[in-house]
Design an enzyme around this catalytic site. Structure first.
Site, PDB file in Angstrom:
ATOM      1  N   ASP A   1      40.398 -20.457  53.752  1.00 48.13           N
ATOM      2  CA  ASP A   1      40.412 -19.037  53.385  1.00 48.13           C
ATOM      3  C   ASP A   1      40.629 -18.914  51.876  1.00 48.13           C
ATOM      4  OD1 ASP A   1      40.812 -16.393  55.435  1.00 48.13           O
ATOM      5  OD2 ASP A   1      41.250 -16.034  53.314  1.00 48.13           O
TER       6      ASP A   1
ATOM      7  N   ASP B   1      36.711 -20.661  48.444  1.00 48.62           N
ATOM      8  CA  ASP B   1      35.824 -19.507  48.319  1.00 48.62           C
ATOM      9  C   ASP B   1      34.509 -19.948  48.942  1.00 48.62           C
ATOM     10  OD1 ASP B   1      33.951 -17.633  47.627  1.00 48.62           O
ATOM     11  OD2 ASP B   1      34.681 -17.360  45.576  1.00 48.62           O
ATOM     12  N   VAL B   2      34.152 -19.342  50.051  1.00 47.74           N
ATOM     13  CA  VAL B   2      32.996 -19.831  50.816  1.00 47.74           C
ATOM     14  C   VAL B   2      31.658 -19.627  50.107  1.00 47.74           C
ATOM     15  CG1 VAL B   2      34.028 -19.741  53.128  1.00 47.74           C
ATOM     16  CG2 VAL B   2      32.936 -17.684  52.176  1.00 47.74           C
TER      17      VAL B   2
ATOM     18  N   TYR C   1      25.323  -5.674  54.718  1.00 45.26           N
ATOM     19  CA  TYR C   1      26.068  -6.315  55.814  1.00 45.26           C
ATOM     20  C   TYR C   1      25.137  -6.574  57.004  1.00 45.26           C
ATOM     21  CZ  TYR C   1      29.758  -7.062  59.315  1.00 45.26           C
ATOM     22  OH  TYR C   1      30.561  -7.593  60.291  1.00 45.26           O
TER      23      TYR C   1
ATOM     24  N   LYS D   1      23.859 -10.244  58.507  1.00 51.18           N
ATOM     25  CA  LYS D   1      24.143 -10.709  59.865  1.00 51.18           C
ATOM     26  C   LYS D   1      22.849 -11.048  60.607  1.00 51.18           C
ATOM     27  CE  LYS D   1      28.615 -10.492  59.533  1.00 51.18           C
ATOM     28  NZ  LYS D   1      29.376 -11.748  59.452  1.00 51.18           N
TER      29      LYS D   1
HETATM   30  N1  LIG Z   1      35.979  -6.766  62.901  1.00 47.50           N
HETATM   31  C1  LIG Z   1      34.826  -6.465  63.449  1.00 47.50           C
HETATM   32  O1  LIG Z   1      34.651  -5.400  64.033  1.00 47.50           O
HETATM   33  C2  LIG Z   1      33.669  -7.432  63.383  1.00 47.50           C
HETATM   34  C3  LIG Z   1      32.568  -7.224  64.215  1.00 47.50           C
HETATM   35  C4  LIG Z   1      31.501  -8.119  64.163  1.00 47.50           C
HETATM   36  C5  LIG Z   1      31.545  -9.174  63.279  1.00 47.50           C
HETATM   37  N2  LIG Z   1      32.639  -9.342  62.471  1.00 47.50           N
HETATM   38  C6  LIG Z   1      32.619 -10.478  61.560  1.00 47.50           C
HETATM   39  O2  LIG Z   1      33.697 -11.336  61.908  1.00 47.50           O
HETATM   40  C7  LIG Z   1      34.104 -12.092  60.765  1.00 47.50           C
HETATM   41  C8  LIG Z   1      35.609 -11.970  60.605  1.00 47.50           C
HETATM   42  O3  LIG Z   1      35.924 -10.609  60.446  1.00 47.50           O
HETATM   43  P1  LIG Z   1      37.393 -10.026  60.641  1.00 47.50           P
HETATM   44  O4  LIG Z   1      37.216  -8.695  61.269  1.00 47.50           O
HETATM   45  O5  LIG Z   1      38.271 -11.019  61.292  1.00 47.50           O
HETATM   46  O6  LIG Z   1      37.786  -9.791  59.104  1.00 47.50           O
HETATM   47  P2  LIG Z   1      39.168  -9.935  58.297  1.00 47.50           P
HETATM   48  O7  LIG Z   1      38.980  -9.137  57.067  1.00 47.50           O
HETATM   49  O8  LIG Z   1      40.326  -9.647  59.189  1.00 47.50           O
HETATM   50  O9  LIG Z   1      39.184 -11.504  57.934  1.00 47.50           O
HETATM   51  C9  LIG Z   1      38.236 -12.064  57.081  1.00 47.50           C
HETATM   52  C10 LIG Z   1      38.853 -13.260  56.381  1.00 47.50           C
HETATM   53  O10 LIG Z   1      37.859 -13.826  55.518  1.00 47.50           O
HETATM   54  C11 LIG Z   1      38.476 -14.166  54.289  1.00 47.50           C
HETATM   55  N3  LIG Z   1      37.489 -14.176  53.203  1.00 47.50           N
HETATM   56  C12 LIG Z   1      36.848 -13.121  52.648  1.00 47.50           C
HETATM   57  N4  LIG Z   1      36.064 -13.521  51.649  1.00 47.50           N
HETATM   58  C13 LIG Z   1      36.198 -14.878  51.564  1.00 47.50           C
HETATM   59  C14 LIG Z   1      35.647 -15.867  50.719  1.00 47.50           C
HETATM   60  N5  LIG Z   1      34.785 -15.560  49.742  1.00 47.50           N
HETATM   61  N6  LIG Z   1      36.001 -17.158  50.912  1.00 47.50           N
HETATM   62  C15 LIG Z   1      36.879 -17.494  51.897  1.00 47.50           C
HETATM   63  N7  LIG Z   1      37.441 -16.591  52.722  1.00 47.50           N
HETATM   64  C16 LIG Z   1      37.107 -15.294  52.561  1.00 47.50           C
HETATM   65  C17 LIG Z   1      39.537 -13.094  54.080  1.00 47.50           C
HETATM   66  O11 LIG Z   1      40.536 -13.517  53.147  1.00 47.50           O
HETATM   67  C18 LIG Z   1      40.056 -12.897  55.496  1.00 47.50           C
HETATM   68  O12 LIG Z   1      41.141 -13.756  55.768  1.00 47.50           O
HETATM   69  C19 LIG Z   1      33.303 -11.536  59.593  1.00 47.50           C
HETATM   70  O13 LIG Z   1      32.190 -12.368  59.354  1.00 47.50           O
HETATM   71  C20 LIG Z   1      32.851 -10.176  60.092  1.00 47.50           C
HETATM   72  O14 LIG Z   1      31.679  -9.729  59.459  1.00 47.50           O
HETATM   73  C21 LIG Z   1      33.701  -8.503  62.513  1.00 47.50           C
END
Ligand SMILES: NC(=O)c1ccc[n+]([C@@H]2O[C@H](COP(=O)([O-])OP(=O)(O)OC[C@H]3O[C@@H](n4cnc5c(N)ncnc54)[C@H](O)[C@@H]3O)[C@@H](O)[C@H]2O)c1
Length: 263
Positions: free
Chosen positions: A46, A67-68, A162, A166
């Site tokens: 992370d 940083d991904v 976004y 996806k």
């Molecule tokens: N929450 C939803 O409703 C939902 C629905 C469908 C898909 N998603 C996808 O699920 C995944 C996780 O989402 P979430 O809801 O748990 O989000 P979140 O914001 O709770 O967690 C995301 C994590 O990614 C980390 N992050 C962000 N940019 C980064 C980078 N450049 N390098 C490394 N780490 C990084 C953040 O620090 C955080 O810990 C995402 O890809 C999101 O698009 C979420």
């Protein structure tokens, strides 16, 4: 079923090493907990050092600040997993962002577009590229890339970059799943519906009107809990899903199947 049976069913990942990006929060954190509880050795990647360290400590794993969007840091993440635990069996490429300046195509600027493509899509390319050499050598691996239900459904409340990112994750995962299937590697796109995580709360869950506009489309009538998504990841990571490959694996409470929902 005896207690021993149920314990065995819940320990499907003993001896496996899992790399999780975005492991400090939301779906990634819930998945770190779930995979560790099933016996996996978890590497939490992370950009958030404090929360990432806390996550790794909680699950008895290893934290790597990454940083991904940075190819060298992503390579170092997977190398750390291999050097520490001796294999890379599961890659949950999950980190993603959903910033407010990514909106309608009419108002979203090129910078905002590119940033979301970098973090959500290019990162998945980098993570797969870094994980595959380990998995090819082992002739075993499960890659799970987080896409979204918006990869298959259009929304009038647009987040244009976004959604496009996806869709890219979904198509890339399908192609990789097909290409590497005969080397013992499965690649699936996970498509969660809306999940009650910080990312979603930031967007609309704390605004009842915006939330209600979405909830009406969800047959089960609520957002998912992150643990429900983590359970699906554990299945895709384990040998229980040995014939599940190159799919868009929907965990969406029925949204994508619905026309009229129950009142
Ligand atoms: N929450 C939803 O409703 C939902 C629905 C469908 C898909 N998603 C996808 O699920 C995944 C996780 O989402 P979430 O809801 O748990 O989000 P979140 O914001 O709770 O967690 C995301 C994590 O990614 C980390 N992050 C962000 N940019 C980064 C980078 N450049 N390098 C490394 N780490 C990084 C953040 O620090 C955080 O810990 C995402 O890809 C999101 O698009 C979420």
């Amino acid at each position: 079923m005896t207690t021993t049976d149920s314990e065995n069913i819940c320990r499907r990942l003993v001896g496996r090493t899992a790399v999780i990006t975005g492991a400090a929060s939301g779906i990634g954190l819930a998945t770190a907990r779930r995979l560790a509880s099933e016996g996996a050795r978890v590497v939490c990647g992370d950009i958030d050092e404090n929360a990432g360290n806390a996550a790794a400590e909680e699950v008895g794993g290893t934290f790597v600040r990454v940083d991904v969007t940075d190819p060298e840091q992503v390579e170092a993440l997977f190398k750390t997993a291999f050097d520490t635990y001796g294999s890379v069996d599961i890659a949950f490429n999950n980190a993603g962002i959903s910033p407010p300046d990514d909106d309608s195509i009419l108002t979203t600027g090129l910078e905002a577009w590119k940033r979301v493509q970098d973090v959500n899509l290019t990162s998945v390319y980098l993570c797969c590229k870094a994980a595959l050499p380990y998995m090819r050598r082992q002739r075993r691996g499960s890659i799970i890339n987080t896409a979204s239900f918006v990869a298959i459904l259009g929304a009038a409340t647009s987040q244009i970059s976004y959604t496009a990112s996806k869709g890219g994750v979904l198509a890339m995962s399908r192609e990789l799943g097909v290409q590497f299937a005969r080397e013992g590697i499965r690649v699936n796109a996970l498509c969660p519906g809306p999940v009650n995580t910080p990312l979603l709360q930031e967007l609309f869950a704390k605004d009842p009107e915006r939330a209600a506009r979405r909830l009406v489309h969800i047959p089960v009538g609520r957002f998912a809990d992150a643990t429900e998504i983590a359970a699906a990841v554990a299945f895709l990571a384990s040998d229980d899903s040995s014939f599940v490959n190159a799919t868009d694996f929907l965990v969406d409470g029925g949204i994508s199947g619905a026309y009229v929902t129950p009142v």
